[in-house]
Enzyme design. Structure first.
Site, PDB file in Angstrom:
ATOM      1  N   GLU A   1      41.694  46.568  37.885  1.00  0.00           N
ATOM      2  CA  GLU A   1      40.714  47.214  37.223  1.00  0.00           C
ATOM      3  C   GLU A   1      41.200  48.565  36.652  1.00  0.00           C
ATOM      4  O   GLU A   1      41.936  49.381  37.204  1.00  0.00           O
ATOM      5  CB  GLU A   1      39.370  47.217  37.988  1.00  0.00           C
ATOM      6  CG  GLU A   1      38.707  46.080  38.172  1.00  0.00           C
ATOM      7  CD  GLU A   1      37.409  46.273  38.812  1.00  0.00           C
ATOM      8  OE1 GLU A   1      36.642  46.861  37.954  1.00  0.00           O
ATOM      9  OE2 GLU A   1      36.979  46.057  39.867  1.00  0.00           O
TER      10      GLU A   1
ATOM     11  N   SER B   1      29.476  49.495  38.182  1.00  0.00           N
ATOM     12  CA  SER B   1      30.216  50.023  36.982  1.00  0.00           C
ATOM     13  C   SER B   1      29.435  51.423  36.310  1.00  0.00           C
ATOM     14  O   SER B   1      29.225  52.229  37.182  1.00  0.00           O
ATOM     15  CB  SER B   1      30.096  48.978  35.821  1.00  0.00           C
ATOM     16  OG  SER B   1      30.811  49.227  34.761  1.00  0.00           O
TER      17      SER B   1
ATOM     18  N   HIS C   1      36.357  42.823  37.291  1.00  0.00           N
ATOM     19  CA  HIS C   1      34.925  43.830  37.213  1.00  0.00           C
ATOM     20  C   HIS C   1      33.834  43.145  37.530  1.00  0.00           C
ATOM     21  O   HIS C   1      33.538  42.236  37.140  1.00  0.00           O
ATOM     22  CB  HIS C   1      35.152  44.606  35.746  1.00  0.00           C
ATOM     23  CG  HIS C   1      34.113  45.556  35.650  1.00  0.00           C
ATOM     24  ND1 HIS C   1      34.346  46.873  36.337  1.00  0.00           N
ATOM     25  CD2 HIS C   1      33.177  45.641  34.850  1.00  0.00           C
ATOM     26  CE1 HIS C   1      33.536  47.546  35.986  1.00  0.00           C
ATOM     27  NE2 HIS C   1      32.547  47.080  35.071  1.00  0.00           N
TER      28      HIS C   1
END
Length: 305
Positions: free
Chosen positions: A242, A148, A272
């Site tokens: 996502e 991320s 995620h």
């Protein structure tokens, strides 16, 4: 797909995503995620997880599997929207990967926004990488990883190293990376409702806290706009539902356009950064297995710059 996948997605969408969407207090977000990590995430038995300090940088979390059989070191940068998360919340996942490789993992503690906006985080990460080299670890034995926001920082680090002509790591991998701070990927809108974890509006708010007025078009910020001359092989995975799906797709294409070997593994309807659920989700363990196989197949660089 396992029967646990839709159950986990449903829980995350109904509970965790809603909680994140309505919370503006970053300190509460940090406390809640740290508590969740302590309750749900466990490293394999025999894993040693300790804090230490690298000379020339700050603290790191060192994750050592019960048996080491490799000279590789996983240099892992945690996610959390630049405002929450820590090596402590991600150490168990790295323990699972370290066990598969028989390798040590090192996770740097970097400063978080909004208290320390850009460029604090990437400066801390770059300093930790250099300190790891100075400690005697060869660059060709370093595997850089991140998820991320940590994936963004991993690519930020790689572009810096490429611009400076190294020394480059052997490879880089990323789970569900953020690569476009302009959020121009269609999936940011198309998957807003289907996304199980990240509220699209909150993701934008966290990015604003991190940027603090900096230009999202700066190549030092958005990996999708940076250059990667001579970069080592890259492996990226992302879920099809996502909001960051297209960040991953476009990043893989961007790297390939520059002659970089880039593998993209897009998985159906997984949440995620799903490998963090390795204790409960079979697909998480399958992904970690696949990543470990890929890492072991990447040859060392012939020379270091």
């Amino acid at each position: 797909m396992s029967v646990l996948r839709p159950l986990l997605n449903g829980y995350l969408r109904l509970v965790e995503k809603r909680k994140l969407a309505r919370t503006r207090d970053v300190h509460k977000i940090r406390r809640d995620f740290a508590k969740t990590a302590r309750l749900l995430f466990r490293a394999p038995r025999g894993t040693q997880i300790t804090r230490s300090r690298l000379v020339g940088a700050g603290e790191v979390l060192r994750v050592t599997p019960a048996q080491t059989r490799s000279d590789l070191v996983i240099f892992y940068i945690h996610g959390g929207g630049f405002v929450f998360g820590s090596p402590d919340t991600h150490g168990a996942m790295l323990g699972a990967l370290a066990q598969r490789l028989g390798a040590v993992a090192v996770l740097p503690y970097y400063r978080l926004a909004p208290e320390a906006p850009f460029p604090a985080a990437i400066e801390d990460v770059a300093a930790a990488y250099q300190a790891l080299l100075d400690s005697g670890v060869s660059a060709q034995n370093i595997i850089v990883g991140g998820d991320s926001a940590g994936g963004a920082l991993a690519f930020n680090l790689l572009s810096r190293l490429c611009a400076a002509s190294g020394p480059l790591p052997r490879a880089l991998f990323s789970f569900s990376p953020l690569t476009d701070f302009l959020h121009e990927g269609a999936s940011f809108r198309e998957n807003a409702a289907r996304e199980a974890v990240l509220p699209a509006a909150q993701a934008g708010l966290m990015a604003e806290m991190y940027l603090a007025g900096a230009d999202p078009r700066d190549p030092d910020i958005s990996p999708l706009l940076a250059s990667y001359p001579g970069a080592p092989p890259v492996w990226i995975t992302v879920g099809s539902t996502e909001i960051l799906r297209d960040d991953a797709r476009r990043m893989a294409a961007h790297l390939r356009d520059q002659g970089v070997s880039a593998s993209l593994e897009e998985e159906h309807d997984l949440p995620h950064v799903w490998p963090i659920f390795h204790n409960t989700l079979p697909e998480a363990r399958v992904t970690l297995d696949a990543l470990a196989r890929w890492i072991t197949q990447v040859p060392p660089t012939a020379t270091e710059s």
